[in-house]
Design an enzyme around this catalytic site. Structure first.
Site, mmCIF file in Angstrom:
data_model
loop_
_atom_site.group_PDB
_atom_site.id
_atom_site.type_symbol
_atom_site.label_atom_id
_atom_site.label_comp_id
_atom_site.label_asym_id
_atom_site.label_seq_id
_atom_site.Cartn_x
_atom_site.Cartn_y
_atom_site.Cartn_z
ATOM 1 N N TYR A 25 -11.449 19.534 -61.149
ATOM 2 C CA TYR A 25 -11.068 18.310 -61.874
ATOM 3 C C TYR A 25 -11.273 17.078 -61.008
ATOM 4 O O TYR A 25 -11.874 16.085 -61.435
ATOM 5 C CB TYR A 25 -9.601 18.432 -62.300
ATOM 6 C CG TYR A 25 -9.009 17.182 -62.928
ATOM 7 C CD1 TYR A 25 -9.179 16.930 -64.287
ATOM 8 C CD2 TYR A 25 -8.265 16.276 -62.168
ATOM 9 C CE1 TYR A 25 -8.621 15.798 -64.866
ATOM 10 C CE2 TYR A 25 -7.715 15.152 -62.738
ATOM 11 C CZ TYR A 25 -7.890 14.918 -64.092
ATOM 12 O OH TYR A 25 -7.344 13.790 -64.658
ATOM 13 N N SER A 49 -9.299 9.081 -62.927
ATOM 14 C CA SER A 49 -7.963 9.443 -62.441
ATOM 15 C C SER A 49 -7.821 8.980 -61.006
ATOM 16 O O SER A 49 -8.782 9.067 -60.225
ATOM 17 C CB SER A 49 -7.761 10.959 -62.504
ATOM 18 O OG SER A 49 -6.551 11.340 -61.852
#
Length: 253
Positions: free
Chosen positions: A157, A144
């Site tokens: 995350y 990401s």
């Protein structure tokens, strides 16, 4: 006509999500036989496998909890027994737990790392011996851009995704001599149905996001699938240890 992945077999995790299903369809269209790994969405996995087979491809669906070592071993054995040795791993599965930093307990932290980092290690560790024996393999992890950009309420995350980039570079070093490449595809803001469950006002968020980018539209799952598909081919055989951001120019540094 033969596709660039004819004769290859791919295991795609998180295959029922917006990104995973697009990647699965693309690799199957390019000729790969695909194993669709999911956590608990049997209906969606079956529908995707049927779509691929009806389109002339070969696909099976398998359920597994990728946080569990024995479950990962069983998944990989089942895929190999059904389809033959796995040449391509697209390690896509993950979760997006939003939690303010003051409320992030050790249990929350450990769960975020187990889901978004350790699971990728378990899969790669299980599948690379066969790739090494074959002298060819492709590992694509899905990261990401938030590993670079940062964002509120996503400490676990983001930390896991940053670690995933490091793991991918380590695998490139470790496995390159065996003919295996390892690369990370880091999507930016990709429009998927799950967005509607985590964003209060998707339309306003879209306006803000496009203003951050060079390309003035939202990213699509097929944009990510195209990048993954390229990295799985022989044409990408001299590319390894890289993070390819598919983000419309959001993160330029």
């Amino acid at each position: 006509m033969p596709g660039p992945l004819n004769g290859r077999t791919a295991l795609i995790t998180g295959a029922t999500g917006g990104l995973g299903s697009a990647i699965a369809r693309r690799l199957a269209a390019d000729g790969a036989t695909v194993a669709l790994a999911h956590f608990s969405d049997d209906q969606a996995a079956t529908q995707l496998a049927t779509h691929i087979t009806d389109s002339g491809g070969t696909a099976i669906s398998l359920a597994a909890d990728l946080r569990d070592t024995e479950a990962v071993q069983t998944l990989c054995h089942q895929a190999g027994d059904a389809l033959g040795p796995i040449d391509i791993l697209v390690s896509n599965a993950g979760a997006y737990p939003r939690r303010p930093w003051p409320e992030t307990t050790p249990a929350h932290w450990n769960e975020a790392l187990a889901t978004n980092l350790t699971s990728h290690y378990l899969l790669a560790h299980e599948l690379t011996p066969a790739m090494t024996a074959a002298g060819w393999g492709r590992i694509i992890t899905i990261g990401s851009v938030l590993a670079t950009a940062g964002r509120h309420d996503l400490s676990g995350y983001i930390s896991a995704k940053a670690g995933l980039e490091g793991l991918t570079r380590a695998l490139a070093r470790e496995l390159g001599p065996a003919g295996i490449t390892a690369n990370c595809v880091a999507p930016g803001s990709i429009r998927v149905p799950a967005e509607d469950t985590v964003v209060d006002d998707p339309e306003a968020m879209t306006v803000r996001q496009i203003a951050r980018q060079c390309v003035q539209r939202r990213g699509r799952p097929n944009d990510v699938a195209a990048a993954v598909a390229f990295l799985t081919t022989d044409d990408a055989g001299f590319i390894t240890g890289q993070t390819l951001r598919v983000d419309g120019g959001w993160i330029l540094a």
